[in-house]
Design an enzyme around this catalytic site. Structure first.
Site, mmCIF file in Angstrom:
data_model
loop_
_atom_site.group_PDB
_atom_site.id
_atom_site.type_symbol
_atom_site.label_atom_id
_atom_site.label_comp_id
_atom_site.label_asym_id
_atom_site.label_seq_id
_atom_site.Cartn_x
_atom_site.Cartn_y
_atom_site.Cartn_z
ATOM 1 N N LEU A 14 31.852 45.051 25.022
ATOM 2 C CA LEU A 14 31.661 44.596 26.451
ATOM 3 C C LEU A 14 32.717 43.479 26.571
ATOM 4 O O LEU A 14 32.275 42.686 26.696
ATOM 5 C CB LEU A 14 30.667 44.600 27.118
ATOM 6 C CG LEU A 14 30.538 44.444 28.879
ATOM 7 C CD1 LEU A 14 31.330 45.604 29.207
ATOM 8 C CD2 LEU A 14 29.005 44.639 29.136
ATOM 9 N N HIS A 15 33.912 43.695 26.254
ATOM 10 C CA HIS A 15 34.764 42.365 26.016
ATOM 11 C C HIS A 15 36.275 42.967 26.607
ATOM 12 O O HIS A 15 36.177 43.997 26.963
ATOM 13 C CB HIS A 15 35.026 41.976 24.657
ATOM 14 C CG HIS A 15 33.898 42.040 23.576
ATOM 15 N ND1 HIS A 15 33.796 42.497 22.420
ATOM 16 C CD2 HIS A 15 32.738 41.579 23.718
ATOM 17 C CE1 HIS A 15 33.001 42.329 21.647
ATOM 18 N NE2 HIS A 15 32.056 41.858 22.599
ATOM 19 N N ALA A 16 37.015 41.863 26.348
ATOM 20 C CA ALA A 16 38.461 42.166 26.911
ATOM 21 C C ALA A 16 38.690 43.167 28.327
ATOM 22 O O ALA A 16 38.075 42.725 29.323
ATOM 23 C CB ALA A 16 39.122 42.707 25.727
ATOM 24 N N PRO A 18 37.408 46.156 29.031
ATOM 25 C CA PRO A 18 36.378 46.631 29.474
ATOM 26 C C PRO A 18 35.296 45.682 30.235
ATOM 27 O O PRO A 18 34.800 46.024 31.471
ATOM 28 C CB PRO A 18 35.552 47.165 28.128
ATOM 29 C CG PRO A 18 36.716 47.429 27.207
ATOM 30 C CD PRO A 18 37.595 46.461 27.444
#
Lengths: 91, 543
Positions: A14-16, A18
Site C-alpha cells: 500500500l505505497h506509491a 496503490p
C-alpha cells in the site's frame, strides 16, 4: 458498525501508486472510513500520510471501518479496491 | 555590465536570466508569544502554496515516475490530518515551522520503521518539510528553481540530489561560487552538455532574474548583459551543437593511429547517439537510496539494458565504487575520519564479499545474454596482489576481460606488476590527482593542485602507458582530463589506447585528434612531461 478485513493485493504494497489510488477513492466517499493494521492505530483512509505510515505490504491484513449512512457501501468499495493489484491498473 | 571570473568547467557559451538554487531553510528558534490563530493561518497558507507549486511541477515534468512522486507529495501536503496535527502542536505552544517539522518527523519515523520502499521515500518527506517550512518563513522554495522558462542556474555548489531532476532544455548554463573542475557540478554539466563555470566568487551577488552570460571554456561570466547579447550567445551555442553532432566515426590521429573514444555512463539512459563503446559504466546508481543491496535479477536486467544497446562493442563495467564518502546503509560501514582513505571501492569486498560476487555473477549473466564485448574493472586497487585477487574472482564467474582502475599512486608506480595479473588498466585521473597531490577533490581552494596538466600526474600517466605498451595490453583514461581536447593529445602521445568521457565531450576530442599526427602527439607529450609547471605544460602543448 460496518467493518471488513482484507489482504492487500497490490504487488508493491500500500505505497506509491496503490496508496494514491486508494486515498483518492476514500476522499470521494460520503463517510469517513478508517483503516488499520493489526498492530497500529486506525488512521483516516483519506490521509495519505496516515495510510503510508501503516507500512502495509502485499498480503498484510488491513481492517476498514466506517459509521453512518452508506457506511457499508463505502467500506465495500474500498475493500474491493485494496484486494486488487493496483500496480497492474493502467494509468 | 560587470565581469566576474571563475574556472571554466564545461565548455560552451550560454546566456539568460539567472536564478539561484535555494538551500533548505533553517528553522529559527521557537518564536516567543506565539499567536496560535496567526500560526494556524500560516500553516494553511503554506499548504496551499506548496501544493499549488508541486502540482504545477507535476503537470510540466516529462518523466512519469518523477510526476508520480510529485503528485504523491501533493497528496501528503493536502492531507487533512497534517493540518489537524499541526493545529494541536500550535495549541501546545509551537509556531508554524516547528509544528510542521514535528508532525512530519513522526511520519518520517514511521516510514523508517516500515523499512523497504517506504524507508527509501523519507527524502520525499524531508523535501516536503523543507518546502512547507520555507513557505511559512517566506523564503524561496528550496531546490532547483522552476521559473517556467530557460535560465542560468546559480548556486554556492550543487550536490547530486539537487540536480537529479535538472532538465537540460531549461537550464542553459551553470555557475557556482564554490566547487572545482572535478566537483559534481562540473561532471554533471559535462555529462548533460551544459556550459558551466565553477569557483566564480561574486555570482551569488547577482539578483534573480538579472541577465548574464557565461563562457564555459575561459571561465568568464558577465552580469548585466543586454537581451540582444543573450539571443546572440544562445544562437551561437545552437550552431556549435549542430556542427558537433555532424562529427562522427572512431577516434584517430591525422595519420590514422586509433585512439578509441568511449563513453562514461551511469545507465542506458546516458547513451546518446553513436559511440565506439563504453569505457566506464558506473554501477553506483543501482545501489543508491536503498536499504538492501539490489537483487541479482534487477542487476542482470539493468546491465542487460546497457549491453543490449551496444552489440559487438566494448563495455567496461566498473564494480561498485562505494565507501564512507558515498555511504550505502546495507554495507554497514562505520563512519571514518578520512573516508577517501578508508574502506571504499574494492576494499569493501574485504568486509562484505557477497556484494561483489553477486555483482560479478549478474554482469556475467547479462553478458551471456547479449553480444556486447564486456570487460570488468575494480576501483581503488593499490597493489598487484589486490589486482590478482580481483582477476581471480572475475575468472571464477567466467568473465574473460578483467582489469583495474589506476587511482592510487602505489598502483601507478607498479603498473607493470599490476598488468601481469590483469588484462587492462584504466586510469581515473580525478582520484589519481587527489591521492597524488593529497588534495581533496571537493576542495575548490586546491583546484590548482588538481589540474591534470600537473607534471607529476603526467609522469604517472606516462608510467602506466609505458607499462601497457611493454605488456601489449590496453591502458585507457576515464577521468575528466580525457575530455580536454588538448590534453587528449598528450594522452595519445604517451601511448594511452582509449579515452573515455561524457558522450557530449567526444566530438571536440575527435576533432582535436584528427588534426594532429601521432608524431606530433608524441612531441607534445614529451614537452608536457618535461615542463616544470602546469602552465608551462599547457604552453608546451600549445593549449
Amino acid at each position: 458498525m460496518p467493518t471488513r478485513t482484507v489482504l492487500v493485493g497490490s504487488a508493491s504494497g500500500l505505497h506509491a501508486r496503490p496508496a494514491a489510488l486508494f486515498v483518492a477513492e476514500a476522499a470521494k466517499q460520503p463517510v469517513l472510513v478508517t483503516i488499520r493494521t493489526s498492530d497500529k492505530k486506525p488512521v483516516p483512509a483519506r490521509s495519505m500520510l496516515g495510510v503510508l505510515s501503516l507500512g502495509a505490504k502485499k498480503g498484510t491484513e488491513v481492517t476498514l471501518e466506517a459509521d453512518g449512512d452508506d457506511a457499508q457501501a463505502a467500506v465495500d468499495i474500498l475493500a474491493d479496491l485494496l484486494e486488487r493489484d493496483l500496480d497492474a491498473v493502467d494509468a | 555590465m560587470r565581469e566576474l571570473r571563475g574556472i571554466g568547467a564545461s565548455p560552451g557559451g550560454a546566456a539568460g536570466p539567472v536564478y539561484r538554487l535555494a538551500p533548505p531553510p533553517t528553522v529559527p528558534p521557537l518564536a516567543e508569544n506565539v499567536d496560535p490563530e496567526a500560526e494556524k493561518a500560516t500553516v494553511r497558507a503554506a499548504v496551499v502554496a506548496v501544493a499549488a507549486d508541486l502540482t504545477r511541477r507535476a503537470d510540466t515534468v516529462l518523466e512519469k515516475t518523477a510526476a508520480e512522486v510529485l503528485r504523491a507529495q501533493v497528496m501528503m501536503a493536502q492531507d487533512e490530518t497534517l493540518i489537524d496535527a499541526a493545529d494541536i502542536a500550535i495549541d501546545g505552544g509551537a509556531d508554524a515551522p516547528h509544528a510542521l517539522t514535528d508532525v512530519l518527523a513522526g511520519h518520517r519515523a514511521a516510514f523508517e520503521a516500515a523499512g523497504g520502499y517506504l524507508a527509501e521515500r523519507v527524502s520525499d518527506l524531508d523535501d516536503l518539510r523543507d518546502r512547507l517550512v520555507a513557505a511559512c518563513l517566506g523564503q524561496p522554495m528550496p531546490g532547483v528553481p522552476d521559473p517556467g522558462h530557460p535560465y542560468l542556474l546559480i548556486a554556492r555548489d550543487l550536490a547530486p540530489a539537487d540536480t537529479a531532476g535538472l532538465e537540460p532544455g531549461l537550464v542553459l548554463g551553470l555557475v557556482t561560487a564554490e566547487g572545482g573542475p572535478t566537483s559534481h557540478t562540473a561532471i554533471l554539466a559535462r555529462t548533460l552538455g551544459i556550459p558551466a563555470v565553477v569557483r566564480c566568487a561574486g555570482i551569488l551577488d547577482v539578483a534573480d532574474g538579472a541577465l548574464a552570460s557565461l563562457d564555459g571554456a575561459s571561465g568568464v561570466v558577465v552580469a548585466g548583459v543586454s537581451a540582444d547579447t543573450v539571443t546572440t550567445v544562445n544562437a551561437d551555442r545552437l550552431a556549435e551543437i549542430e556542427r558537433r553532432t555532424r562529427s562522427q566515426g572512431p577516434g584517430r590521429t591525422a595519420d590514422g593511429h586509433p585512439v578509441a573514444l568511449l563513453a562514461n555512463i551511469g545507465s542506458a539512459r546516458d547513451l546518446t547517439g553513436e559511440v565506439e563503446g563504453v569505457g566506464l559504466f558506473r554501477t553506483e546508481l543501482l545501489y543508491l537510496d536503498r536499504s538492501d543491496p539490489p537483487p541479482y535479477e534487477e542487476q542482470v536486467a539493468a546491465y542487460r539494458d546497457v549491453f543490449a544497446a551496444l552489440p559487438g562493442r566494448k563495455v567496461v563495467v566498473r564494480t561498485l565504487d562505494a565507501g564512507a564518502d558515498k555511504p550505502l546503509p546495507f554495507l554497514r560501514l562505520a563512519a571514518e575520519p578520512n573516508p577517501a582513505l578508508g574502506i571504499r571501492g574494492l576494499r569493501v569486498a574485504r568486509q562484505t564479499p557477497s556484494v561483489l560476487s553477486t555483482q560479478l555473477a549478474a554482469i556475467a549473466a547479462a553478458a551471456a545474454a547479449t553480444d556486447a564485448d564486456v570487460w570488468v574493472m575494480a576501483p581503488m586497487v593499490a597493489t598487484a596482489a589486490e589486482a590478482a585477487s580481483f582477476a581471480g574472482s572475475c575468472g571464477e564467474h567466467g568473465l574473460p576481460m578483467a582489469g583495474v582502475m589506476i587511482e592510487v599512486p602505489a598502483a601507478a608506480l607498479r603498473a607493470g606488476q599490476v598488468l601481469r595479473h590483469v588484462d587492462f588498466l584504466s586510469v581515473g585521473t580525478n582520484d589519481l590527482s587527489q591521492y597524488t597531490f593529497a588534495a581533496d577533490r571537493m576542495c575548490g581552494d586546491l583546484a590548482d593542485l588538481l589540474d591534470p596538466w600537473q607534471p607529476a600526474l603526467i609522469a604517472l600517466l606516462a608510467s602506466c602507458a609505458a607499462a601497457g605498451v611493454e605488456a601489449g595490453k590496453p591502458v585507457g583514461v576515464c577521468g575528466e582530463s580525457a575530455a580536454d581536447p588538448a590534453f587528449a593529445l598528450v594522452l595519445a602521445g604517451l601511448g594511452i589506447t582509449s579515452l573515455s568521457m561524457a558522450p557530449r565531450s567526444i566530438p571536440a576530442v575527435r576533432e582535436s585528434l584528427a588534426a594532429h599526427t601521432l608524431a606530433e602527439c608524441r612531441q607534445i607529450a614529451e614537452a608536457a612531461l618535461a615542463a616544470p609547471s602546469p602552465e608551462a605544460a599547457r604552453a608546451a602543448a600549445g593549449a
